[in-house]
Design an enzyme around this catalytic site. Structure first.
Site, PDB file in Angstrom:
ATOM      1  N   TYR A 152      11.250   8.598   1.337  1.00 44.21           N
ATOM      2  CA  TYR A 152      11.192   7.533   0.339  1.00 44.21           C
ATOM      3  C   TYR A 152      11.855   7.883  -0.993  1.00 44.21           C
ATOM      4  CZ  TYR A 152       7.799   5.753   3.709  1.00 44.21           C
ATOM      5  OH  TYR A 152       7.199   5.313   4.850  1.00 44.21           O
ATOM      6  N   ASN A 212       8.028  -5.632  -0.563  1.00 41.90           N
ATOM      7  CA  ASN A 212       7.870  -4.485   0.322  1.00 41.90           C
ATOM      8  C   ASN A 212       6.385  -4.418   0.643  1.00 41.90           C
ATOM      9  OD1 ASN A 212       7.706  -2.122   1.720  1.00 41.90           O
ATOM     10  ND2 ASN A 212       8.958  -0.919   0.311  1.00 41.90           N
ATOM     11  N   ALA A 252       3.074  -0.864   5.085  1.00 39.93           N
ATOM     12  CA  ALA A 252       2.517  -0.878   6.439  1.00 39.93           C
ATOM     13  C   ALA A 252       2.029  -2.269   6.863  1.00 39.93           C
ATOM     14  CB  ALA A 252       1.384   0.135   6.549  1.00 39.93           C
ATOM     15  N   HIS A 290       3.999  -4.610   9.232  1.00 36.46           N
ATOM     16  CA  HIS A 290       3.934  -4.469  10.691  1.00 36.46           C
ATOM     17  C   HIS A 290       2.712  -5.139  11.314  1.00 36.46           C
ATOM     18  CE1 HIS A 290       7.041  -1.645   9.676  1.00 36.46           C
ATOM     19  NE2 HIS A 290       6.201  -0.837   9.065  1.00 36.46           N
ATOM     20  N   ASP A 314       1.487 -15.715   6.693  1.00 36.66           N
ATOM     21  CA  ASP A 314       1.081 -17.095   6.393  1.00 36.66           C
ATOM     22  C   ASP A 314       1.293 -17.425   4.921  1.00 36.66           C
ATOM     23  OD1 ASP A 314       0.411 -17.546   9.012  1.00 36.66           O
ATOM     24  OD2 ASP A 314      -1.761 -17.468   8.713  1.00 36.66           O
ATOM     25  N   GLU A 340      12.233  -9.535   2.682  1.00 35.08           N
ATOM     26  CA  GLU A 340      11.488  -8.348   3.114  1.00 35.08           C
ATOM     27  C   GLU A 340      12.337  -7.113   2.846  1.00 35.08           C
ATOM     28  OE1 GLU A 340      10.492  -8.259   7.306  1.00 35.08           O
ATOM     29  OE2 GLU A 340       9.801  -6.189   7.197  1.00 35.08           O
ATOM     30  N   HIS A 345      12.533  -2.716   2.777  1.00 37.38           N
ATOM     31  CA  HIS A 345      11.994  -1.390   3.074  1.00 37.38           C
ATOM     32  C   HIS A 345      12.940  -0.340   2.511  1.00 37.38           C
ATOM     33  CE1 HIS A 345       8.927  -3.040   5.681  1.00 37.38           C
ATOM     34  NE2 HIS A 345       9.864  -3.804   6.212  1.00 37.38           N
ATOM     35  N   PRO A 399       0.792  -1.222   0.000  1.00 40.32           N
ATOM     36  CA  PRO A 399       0.000   0.000   0.000  1.00 40.32           C
ATOM     37  C   PRO A 399       0.834   1.287   0.000  1.00 40.32           C
ATOM     38  CG  PRO A 399      -0.147  -1.100   2.129  1.00 40.32           C
ATOM     39  CD  PRO A 399       0.495  -2.062   1.173  1.00 40.32           C
ATOM     40  N   ASN A 400       0.355   2.220  -0.794  1.00 41.89           N
ATOM     41  CA  ASN A 400       0.900   3.584  -0.896  1.00 41.89           C
ATOM     42  C   ASN A 400       2.225   3.674  -1.655  1.00 41.89           C
ATOM     43  OD1 ASN A 400      -1.252   4.848   0.677  1.00 41.89           O
ATOM     44  ND2 ASN A 400      -0.392   3.733   2.411  1.00 41.89           N
ATOM     45  N   ARG A 438       5.225  10.865  -2.591  1.00 37.07           N
ATOM     46  CA  ARG A 438       4.918  10.554  -1.200  1.00 37.07           C
ATOM     47  C   ARG A 438       6.147  10.757  -0.313  1.00 37.07           C
ATOM     48  NH1 ARG A 438       4.603   4.477   1.320  1.00 37.07           N
ATOM     49  NH2 ARG A 438       3.868   5.121   3.383  1.00 37.07           N
ATOM     50  N   ARG A 486      12.759   4.851  12.965  1.00 35.43           N
ATOM     51  CA  ARG A 486      11.537   5.655  12.879  1.00 35.43           C
ATOM     52  C   ARG A 486      10.636   5.362  14.088  1.00 35.43           C
ATOM     53  NH1 ARG A 486       9.176   5.103   7.004  1.00 35.43           N
ATOM     54  NH2 ARG A 486       7.901   6.805   7.837  1.00 35.43           N
ATOM     55  N   ARG A 535       7.065   0.729  13.790  1.00 43.65           N
ATOM     56  CA  ARG A 535       7.691   0.225  12.565  1.00 43.65           C
ATOM     57  C   ARG A 535       8.833  -0.748  12.857  1.00 43.65           C
ATOM     58  NH1 ARG A 535       5.297   3.548   8.584  1.00 43.65           N
ATOM     59  NH2 ARG A 535       4.897   5.600   9.442  1.00 43.65           N
ATOM     60  N   SER A 565      13.018   2.861   3.623  1.00 46.98           N
ATOM     61  CA  SER A 565      13.527   3.605   4.786  1.00 46.98           C
ATOM     62  C   SER A 565      14.065   2.630   5.833  1.00 46.98           C
ATOM     63  CB  SER A 565      12.399   4.449   5.387  1.00 46.98           C
ATOM     64  OG  SER A 565      11.374   3.604   5.890  1.00 46.98           O
TER      65      SER A 565
HETATM   66  C1  DQA Z   1       8.108   1.144   4.118  1.00 49.09           C
HETATM   67  C2  DQA Z   1       8.149   1.363   5.637  1.00 49.09           C
HETATM   68  C3  DQA Z   1       6.781   1.136   6.234  1.00 49.09           C
HETATM   69  O1  DQA Z   1       6.828   1.337   7.639  1.00 49.09           O
HETATM   70  C4  DQA Z   1       5.770   2.102   5.646  1.00 49.09           C
HETATM   71  O2  DQA Z   1       4.490   1.830   6.160  1.00 49.09           O
HETATM   72  C5  DQA Z   1       5.779   2.119   4.164  1.00 49.09           C
HETATM   73  C6  DQA Z   1       7.058   2.016   3.462  1.00 49.09           C
HETATM   74  C7  DQA Z   1       9.460   1.441   3.454  1.00 49.09           C
HETATM   75  O3  DQA Z   1       9.660   0.997   2.334  1.00 49.09           O
HETATM   76  O4  DQA Z   1      10.303   2.141   4.029  1.00 49.09           O
HETATM   77  O5  DQA Z   1       4.743   2.310   3.537  1.00 49.09           O
HETATM   78  O6  DQA Z   1       7.811  -0.215   3.866  1.00 49.09           O
END
Ligand code: DQA
Length: 142
Positions: A23, A73, A76, A79, A86, A97, A99, A10-11, A18, A106, A110, A101
């Site tokens: 990011y 990635n 959110a 978390h 699963d 995994e 990220h 998401p996002n 953003r 942070r 997170r 950032s």
């Molecule tokens: C993120 C870190 C997450 O905590 C956050 O919710 C994101 C981006 C990152 O790529 O740094 O949406 O996954």
């Protein structure tokens, strides 16, 4: 040729505009272009998927079950999501995994990853370079 799935949550479709201080200024399309170029030089091929929905991310992981690796990635959902954890456990493909950032530098919430225990490894904090490092790690694995 190794087949790698790159799955974003998401996002992350909003990358570029953003919170660029956290990011970066690159769009997801630009980042995916860089990943593709690196994949070619490593003799791998990538497929890309992004969704804002938890269930669609679960389905994307299931679809990539027999690939040679998944770069995830989950944003959110990393978390919070037992469903995504699963799904990772359910598939044969190793999942990294990622990220952009450094989630550990942070907010407290997170620092918790619901999915990390199900992954082969975690890369965080190197900007879009985190995806490239994950790709190299998967290209060298097995
Ligand atoms: C993120 C870190 C997450 O905590 C956050 O919710 C994101 C981006 C990152 O790529 O740094 O949406 O996954």
């Amino acid at each position: 040729m190794k087949r790698i799935a790159v799955i974003n949550g998401p996002n992350l479709n909003l990358l570029g505009s953003r919170e660029p201080d956290k990011y970066g200024a690159e769009t997801l399309e630009e980042i995916n272009g860089r990943i593709s170029a690196e994949a070619s030089s490593l003799g791998a091929a990538c497929e890309f998927f992004q969704s804002n929905s938890e269930g669609e991310l679960v389905t994307a992981i299931q679809r990539a079950a027999d690939s040679d690796g998944i770069i995830l990635n989950a944003a959110a959902y990393s978390h919070t999501s037992i469903a995504i954890r699963d799904a990772i456990t359910a598939v044969r493909a190793p999942v990294v995994e990622v990220h952009i950032s450094n989630v550990h530098a942070r907010e407290e919430f997170r620092r918790v990853s619901m999915i990390a225990p199900a992954c082969v490894g975690v890369i965080a904090g190197f900007g879009a370079g985190s995806y490239i490092m994950a790709l190299r790690a998967l290209a060298e694995t097995r």
